[in-house]
Design an enzyme around this catalytic site. Structure first.
Site, mmCIF file in Angstrom:
data_model
loop_
_atom_site.group_PDB
_atom_site.id
_atom_site.type_symbol
_atom_site.label_atom_id
_atom_site.label_comp_id
_atom_site.label_asym_id
_atom_site.label_seq_id
_atom_site.Cartn_x
_atom_site.Cartn_y
_atom_site.Cartn_z
ATOM 1 N N GLU A 13 0.817 -1.217 0.000
ATOM 2 C CA GLU A 13 0.000 0.000 0.000
ATOM 3 C C GLU A 13 0.849 1.264 0.000
ATOM 4 O O GLU A 13 0.563 2.220 -0.735
ATOM 5 C CB GLU A 13 -0.943 0.004 1.203
ATOM 6 C CG GLU A 13 -1.847 1.221 1.230
ATOM 7 C CD GLU A 13 -2.796 1.244 2.415
ATOM 8 O OE1 GLU A 13 -3.393 2.309 2.636
ATOM 9 O OE2 GLU A 13 -2.933 0.228 3.108
ATOM 10 N N ARG A 14 1.899 1.286 0.799
ATOM 11 C CA ARG A 14 2.751 2.493 0.854
ATOM 12 C C ARG A 14 3.442 2.726 -0.488
ATOM 13 O O ARG A 14 3.549 3.859 -0.945
ATOM 14 C CB ARG A 14 3.768 2.369 1.994
ATOM 15 C CG ARG A 14 3.116 2.555 3.360
ATOM 16 C CD ARG A 14 4.095 2.358 4.513
ATOM 17 N NE ARG A 14 4.736 1.051 4.520
ATOM 18 C CZ ARG A 14 4.134 -0.081 4.901
ATOM 19 N NH1 ARG A 14 2.887 -0.056 5.297
ATOM 20 N NH2 ARG A 14 4.771 -1.216 4.882
ATOM 21 N N ARG A 15 3.898 1.648 -1.134
ATOM 22 C CA ARG A 15 4.513 1.779 -2.448
ATOM 23 C C ARG A 15 3.519 2.301 -3.474
ATOM 24 O O ARG A 15 3.832 3.168 -4.291
ATOM 25 C CB ARG A 15 5.044 0.407 -2.906
ATOM 26 C CG ARG A 15 6.547 0.322 -2.894
ATOM 27 C CD ARG A 15 7.013 -1.090 -3.232
ATOM 28 N NE ARG A 15 7.239 -1.775 -1.957
ATOM 29 C CZ ARG A 15 6.564 -2.827 -1.525
ATOM 30 N NH1 ARG A 15 5.663 -3.386 -2.259
ATOM 31 N NH2 ARG A 15 6.817 -3.353 -0.359
ATOM 32 N N GLU A 46 3.906 -8.098 5.639
ATOM 33 C CA GLU A 46 4.327 -6.782 5.158
ATOM 34 C C GLU A 46 4.440 -5.791 6.319
ATOM 35 O O GLU A 46 5.397 -5.040 6.421
ATOM 36 C CB GLU A 46 3.357 -6.237 4.105
ATOM 37 C CG GLU A 46 3.838 -4.882 3.609
ATOM 38 C CD GLU A 46 2.819 -4.143 2.773
ATOM 39 O OE1 GLU A 46 3.264 -3.274 2.019
ATOM 40 O OE2 GLU A 46 1.616 -4.406 2.894
ATOM 41 N N ASN A 47 3.451 -5.803 7.200
ATOM 42 C CA ASN A 47 3.486 -4.879 8.339
ATOM 43 C C ASN A 47 4.670 -5.153 9.254
ATOM 44 O O ASN A 47 5.263 -4.222 9.806
ATOM 45 C CB ASN A 47 2.178 -4.942 9.125
ATOM 46 C CG ASN A 47 1.063 -4.219 8.417
ATOM 47 O OD1 ASN A 47 1.305 -3.301 7.636
ATOM 48 N ND2 ASN A 47 -0.166 -4.626 8.654
ATOM 49 N N ARG A 50 7.902 -3.504 8.077
ATOM 50 C CA ARG A 50 7.985 -2.044 8.077
ATOM 51 C C ARG A 50 9.097 -1.598 9.009
ATOM 52 O O ARG A 50 9.369 -2.208 10.035
ATOM 53 C CB ARG A 50 6.671 -1.430 8.561
ATOM 54 C CG ARG A 50 5.611 -1.448 7.523
ATOM 55 C CD ARG A 50 4.333 -0.782 7.946
ATOM 56 N NE ARG A 50 4.405 0.106 9.076
ATOM 57 C CZ ARG A 50 3.452 0.205 9.990
ATOM 58 N NH1 ARG A 50 2.387 -0.546 9.929
ATOM 59 N NH2 ARG A 50 3.564 1.057 10.974
#
Length: 180
Positions: A13-15, A46-47, A50
């Site tokens: 999501e951040r990407r 994924e989290n 981070r």
């Protein structure tokens, strides 16, 4: 909600947001059919990868991943791209109670400070040590020495008395008294 001809973003999501901010109209992606459970695992992994998670959140996330997916430390390490010893060290931090973990966070102490405090026996000792470490702004090395000094200053437990030896001595003494 994904449906026919639609996709659901599970990881990255951040990407994706960064690409949108840069004005990209297309973003390379991997399309994969997965169950809700697989989707949840991918999102959790994924989290956990981070960079802005603190050590407590990371340890709790790893424990949750292992629990929900019934994974060993080694399996979790492979999924997360970490060594098994790194995962084990993170999980050891959860031996601290919630009160201690909260105090560590509030004091702004590091994971290595938290590991040094694992050697202390009780919550009260740990909380007192955290206050001292914060007040004196101790480095990790200084914290390790401080913890060692606390442990060496702690009163030693009384040694267990050899009961059979004591009873033999007492029996011998009583026998001598009766003879005289």
């Amino acid at each position: 909600e994904a449906g026919p001809g639609k996709y659901q973003l599970v990881a990255g999501e951040r990407r994706c947001r960064a690409c949108m901010l840069l004005g990209y109209t297309h973003v390379p992606a991997i399309v994969k059919n997965c169950t809700m459970q697989e989707s949840a695992v991918l999102a959790l992994i994924e989290n956990l990868q981070r960079q802005d998670l603190d050590f407590v959140e990371e340890a709790q996330g790893i424990a949750a991943l292992m629990r929900t997916q019934n994974l060993s430390q080694e399996q979790a390490a492979r999924l997360l791209g970490k060594s098994q010893s790194a995962v084990a060290n993170k999980l050891r931090l959860l031996r601290h109670g919630e009160t201690v973990l909260s105090a560590l966070r509030e004091a702004g102490l590091t994971e290595r400070h938290a590991r040094a405090l694992l050697k202390l026996p009780g919550e009260t000792e740990k909380l007192e040590a955290i206050a001292t470490i914060q007040r004196l702004e101790l480095s990790v090395a200084a914290t390790e020495k401080y913890v060692a000094s606390l442990l060496s200053a702690a009163p030693s437990r009384p040694r267990k008395t050899d009961v059979s030896s004591f009873l033999n001595t007492l029996t011998d003494s009583l026998a001598k008294i009766q003879r005289s």
